[in-house]
Design a protein around this motif. Structure first.
Motif, short mmCIF file in Angstrom:
data_model
loop_
_atom_site.label_atom_id
_atom_site.label_comp_id
_atom_site.label_asym_id
_atom_site.label_seq_id
_atom_site.Cartn_x
_atom_site.Cartn_y
_atom_site.Cartn_z
N GLU A 1 0.83 -1.21 0.00
CA GLU A 1 0.00 0.00 0.00
C GLU A 1 0.87 1.26 0.00
N GLU A 2 1.97 1.23 0.79
CA GLU A 2 2.85 2.39 0.83
C GLU A 2 3.55 2.61 -0.51
N GLU A 3 3.94 1.54 -1.19
CA GLU A 3 4.55 1.69 -2.50
C GLU A 3 3.58 2.29 -3.50
N ILE A 4 2.34 1.88 -3.45
CA ILE A 4 1.33 2.45 -4.36
C ILE A 4 1.11 3.93 -4.07
N LEU A 5 1.06 4.29 -2.75
CA LEU A 5 0.87 5.70 -2.39
C LEU A 5 2.03 6.56 -2.88
N LYS B 1 1.75 7.22 -6.56
CA LYS B 1 0.72 8.22 -6.89
C LYS B 1 1.24 9.63 -6.66
N TRP B 2 1.91 9.86 -5.56
CA TRP B 2 2.45 11.18 -5.30
C TRP B 2 3.51 11.57 -6.34
N ARG C 1 3.59 10.64 -9.49
CA ARG C 1 2.87 10.99 -10.73
C ARG C 1 2.21 12.36 -10.59
N LEU C 2 1.62 12.65 -9.42
CA LEU C 2 0.95 13.93 -9.21
C LEU C 2 1.93 15.10 -9.31
N LEU C 3 3.04 15.00 -8.63
CA LEU C 3 4.03 16.08 -8.66
C LEU C 3 4.61 16.27 -10.05
N GLU C 4 4.79 15.18 -10.79
CA GLU C 4 5.32 15.30 -12.14
C GLU C 4 4.34 16.07 -13.04
N LEU D 1 -3.87 15.90 -15.34
CA LEU D 1 -3.96 16.23 -13.92
C LEU D 1 -5.42 16.26 -13.45
N LYS D 2 -6.31 16.82 -14.28
CA LYS D 2 -7.71 16.86 -13.89
C LYS D 2 -8.29 15.46 -13.75
N SER D 3 -7.97 14.59 -14.72
CA SER D 3 -8.50 13.22 -14.66
C SER D 3 -7.94 12.48 -13.45
N PHE D 4 -6.66 12.63 -13.20
CA PHE D 4 -6.04 11.95 -12.05
C PHE D 4 -6.62 12.46 -10.74
N TRP D 5 -6.86 13.78 -10.66
CA TRP D 5 -7.36 14.34 -9.39
C TRP D 5 -8.80 13.91 -9.13
#
Length: 634
Positions: A392-396, A399-400, A402-405, A415-419
């Motif tokens: 679970e921590e690796e998945i989290l 995700k972070w 990908r979001l920051l990128e 970004l809109k779709s991911f959010w």
């Protein structure tokens, strides 16, 4: 006397000798056994290693040589320590965990007994090392022991000539004791299928000259030689290939048995050479037992020809064994004579005491300095072990990342779709970015403002209602981590040590206008002009007014450009032609003319832009060229 025989040195010289060895004295070893001269093979015998223990017959002596006690004493003497008695050896065996056999049967040569003796040797060696104080750096040893005789004479004698148990400081007294009594040596050499052996007398006893015939009157007595060869033998066998080197046995051990006829001959030659040498040693057994030294030059495999076989005359741990302390050539009778001369002739040099003192100082200065005792360093702090993450921590974390990128690269649509899919799971738009991401900013709005992406910043402020009042983290010194704000902001810079916000991170005016526009449209959302540090709101009327001012400014610039172009055009118009007076000399139009026109031409292009000046200059040159062509046509 140019050469000195070590066993017949003059008494006057011996009394003046002093040791020359300064440092690097070797540790004393166990004393070498004195040779036991036997007149018959059936008399009493003794072991030269085990403190001179005697035996009734040969069988008892051979049984002793196979015992663990004897083999232990042999290895002990080779390590430079004193042999032990049979009682002390029994106590050592009792204290050893491994049991070793003390029988004298044939089974005592088994591998298990050898391992037990080696274990006992290792144990005693470790104890002696732990009791001995730490020594300095190991210094180089020389093969010669030097003695000094004032005022300027030095003698060098090979250390191998002395007994192995004599300390270097006692060499002088040992040398004086070597001047009496008869001594014999056994010398053997084998290499490349060649063998040379001899029994030589190196020192004559007083009884050696008693049986000589009386000299006739008026006849000069012949001087006795210092050394005498009593027995000698040389022979050769075919054991090595010509121009190849190495014995056939070594080649067979490395590559397997060769099947050629030459290989068979060389194997036969090796066997015959071994049998011939052992038969010769057996024939000389009585003389060898009475020798003071046994000198052997042989390689590792050839040494087994002389020792370590059944009914051998020379035992493996015999204290009389020596190797030649200098290089030797092919085994021949003449080479044995040369080696005998080298061993029994003292080396001489003639240096004054001042030269010797300077030599000693230079030698001491060249010695390596002792290394400093290492100080135990403080243990280095252990590096934190990497924490094993759960799935679970690796998945989290993924995700972070990908979001920051997407935020830092301005990819708004993904970004809109991911959010929409993961925003709530990540904690919302105002959640703090985790430290393990390595990001220096705290919120996504700060990342977008610092990256300069207008659409992402506007989406975060207008749609997601991101908080612009969150402070940027300070560095260790109390200063903000981001000091590269890019362009000059229209808001006042914060004093040192104060906090900054996402607005302060904006590098472009367009991004800062987004904050001001949002503050004007939604003044009740946040403390824009206080905590968010936005200097002022930006309404639609203000933007229109700013655009109008820009238009007026642009129009004024265009008018100025038109005025400059008009002035430049007026300056380019041709002036009215004035005919020269009759008395004036007319200038030849084809003659040399000054480049650039009249002197007043520079005033006509003053105040023009560089592009207009270049255009005017080209027109002038074109007109001048046209005038010259018209003059040539007339």
């Amino acid at each position: 006397m140019s050469h000195f025989h070590i066993y017949s040195l003059p008494i006057e010289l011996l009394d003046t000798l002093t040791p020359r060895n300064l440092v690097s004295e070797p540790r004393p070893r166990s004393p070498s056994p004195q040779p036991v001269a036997s007149t018959s093979t059936t008399g009493s015998r003794a072991c030269n290693v085990c403190n001179g223990v005697t035996f009734v017959d040969v069988e008892e002596q051979r049984a002793h040589f196979r015992s663990d006690w004897h083999r232990y004493n042999v290895k002990t003497r080779l390590n430079g320590r004193q042999p032990v008695s049979e009682l002390d050896f029994s106590k050592l065996v009792d204290g050893l965990e491994d049991s070793i056999s003390g029988s004298a049967s044939e089974d005592s040569d088994s591998d298990d007994s050898d391992d037990a003796v080696d274990a006992l040797i290792s144990k005693t060696t470790r104890k002696s090392r732990s009791r001995s104080p730490s020594q300095g750096p190991k210094l180089a040893q020389t093969a010669l022991a030097w003695f000094h005789s004032p005022p300027a004479t030095q003698l060098g004698i090979y250390k191998a000539v002395f007994d192995s148990g004599v300390h270097q400081s006692d060499y002088l007294s040992e040398l004086k004791g070597m001047q009496t009594g008869g001594r014999t040596w056994a010398m053997f050499m084998v290499a490349g299928g060649h063998f040379a052996g001899a029994i030589v007398r190196v020192s004559r006893g007083p009884e050696d000259g008693d049986n000589e015939e009386p000299q006739r009157k008026n006849k000069q007595k012949k001087p006795k030689p210092d050394t005498e060869v009593l027995k000698h033998k040389t022979f050769h066998r075919y054991t090595t290939r010509r121009k190849q080197g190495g014995s056939q046995g070594l080649n067979d051990n490395a590559k397997g048995n060769a099947k050629s006829a030459g290989a068979q001959l060389r194997r036969y030659g090796e066997q015959a050479l071994r049998d011939d040498i052992r038969n010769l040693i057996q024939d000389w057994a009585e003389e060898i037992n009475a020798c003071e030294r046994i000198w052997i030059r042989a390689s590792g495999t050839n040494k087994k020809i002389f020792i370590d076989y059944d009914d051998c005359v020379i035992e493996k741990g015999d204290g009389r064994l020596r190797t030649f302390p200098f290089p030797t050539r092919r085994p021949t009778q003449s080479e044995l004579s040369r080696c005998l001369m080298e061993l029994t002739r003292a080396k001489t040099s003639h240096l004054t005491e001042d030269a010797l003192r300077a030599q000693d100082e230079a030698y001491l200065a060249s010695l390596p300095k002792p290394k400093p005792v290492p100080v135990a360093a403080a243990p280095a702090p252990e590096k934190p072990k990497p924490v094993k993450l759960s799935k679970e921590e690796e998945i989290l974390r993924e995700k972070w990342a990908r979001l920051l990128e997407m935020v830092s690269k301005g990819r708004l649509e993904p970004l809109k779709s991911f959010w929409d899919r993961e925003g709530e799971n990540l904690g919302g738009v105002n959640t703090s970015i985790p430290e393990w991401t390595g990001e220096r900013r705290v919120t996504l709005l700060q990342v977008a403002a610092h990256a300069g992406h207008e659409d992402v910043t506007s989406w975060l402020l207008e749609t997601l209602h991101a908080d612009p009042t969150v402070d940027v983290p300070l560095a260790k010194g109390g200063e903000p981590e981001d000091n590269d704000s890019g362009e000059a902001s229209d808001s006042p810079k914060p004093p040192k040590g104060t906090s900054r916000t996402a607005y302060d991170l904006a590098r472009t005016r367009a991004v800062r206008d987004i904050f001001r526009r949002c503050a004007g449209a939604h003044p009740d959302w946040w403390d824009w002009f206080g905590a968010a540090r936005v200097p002022s709101a930006l309404s639609k009327e203000q933007e229109e007014e700013r655009e109008e001012k820009k238009k007026v400014r642009r129009k004024g610039l265009k008018d100025k450009v038109k005025e400059r172009e008009a002035k430049a055009k007026t300056a380019l118009e041709p002036e009215p032609e004035i005919k020269p007076a009759p008395q004036e000399k007319v200038r030849d139009p084809t003659g040399p003319r000054k480049l650039g026109g009249a002197s007043g031409a520079a005033e006509g292009i003053a105040g023009l832009t560089p592009e207009m000046r270049a255009k005017v200059e080209r027109e002038r040159r074109a007109r001048a060229a046209e005038a010259r062509l018209n003059a040539m046509a007339k």
